[in-house]
Design a protein around this motif. Structure first.
Motif: not given
Length: 137
Positions: A62, A65-67, A73, A75
């Motif tokens: 994260g 990159r968004p994950c 969540r 990002w």
């Protein structure tokens, strides 16, 4: 086996709206006896700290990159020109969006990766020793 704890105190921002956030003292913790997880504890208008644990891999990814999906969540983003990591938490009690300084989170994560390199987590759980003990009985 000796266990290592890697901790870091830092100030997160609890994002209440796009224009408003409040500072929240937090502690990041990683323990090699729980090698797949990171732990975050923080106070949000409560007598007792709120604790979350989730996959270290999720936080590592994260940062770049968004994950994640569901309850956690993570990002990367920019806030007032600064690199930050956003952490979205969802529970039956409500949702929270936390903003953490990317540099501080990355430096702490690097320390956890030195303490327990990726791919070596399984050896920290003592499963082989436990299995050997069961088989010799």
């Amino acid at each position: 086996m000796r266990h290592t704890v890697v901790e870091r105190e830092l100030e997160l921002q609890l994002v209440l709206s796009p224009e408003h956030s409040i500072p929240v003292a937090a502690r990041l913790a990683y323990r090699t006896d729980d090698p797949y997880a990171v732990h975050i504890g923080f106070h949000i208008d409560s007598a007792h700290p709120v604790h979350w644990a989730f996959a270290r891999e999720l936080l590592v990814e994260g940062v770049f990159r968004p994950c994640g999906h569901g309850d956690v969540r993570v990002w990367p983003a920019k806030s007032e020109g600064r690199a930050v990591v956003l952490i979205g938490l969802s529970s039956p009690d409500g949702d929270a969006l936390l903003e953490a300084p990317a540099g501080q989170v990355s430096a702490w994560l690097e320390r956890t990766l030195v303490a327990c390199p990726p791919g070596s987590e399984g050896g920290r759980l003592g499963l082989d020793d436990g299995l050997a003990d069961l088989l010799t009985r």
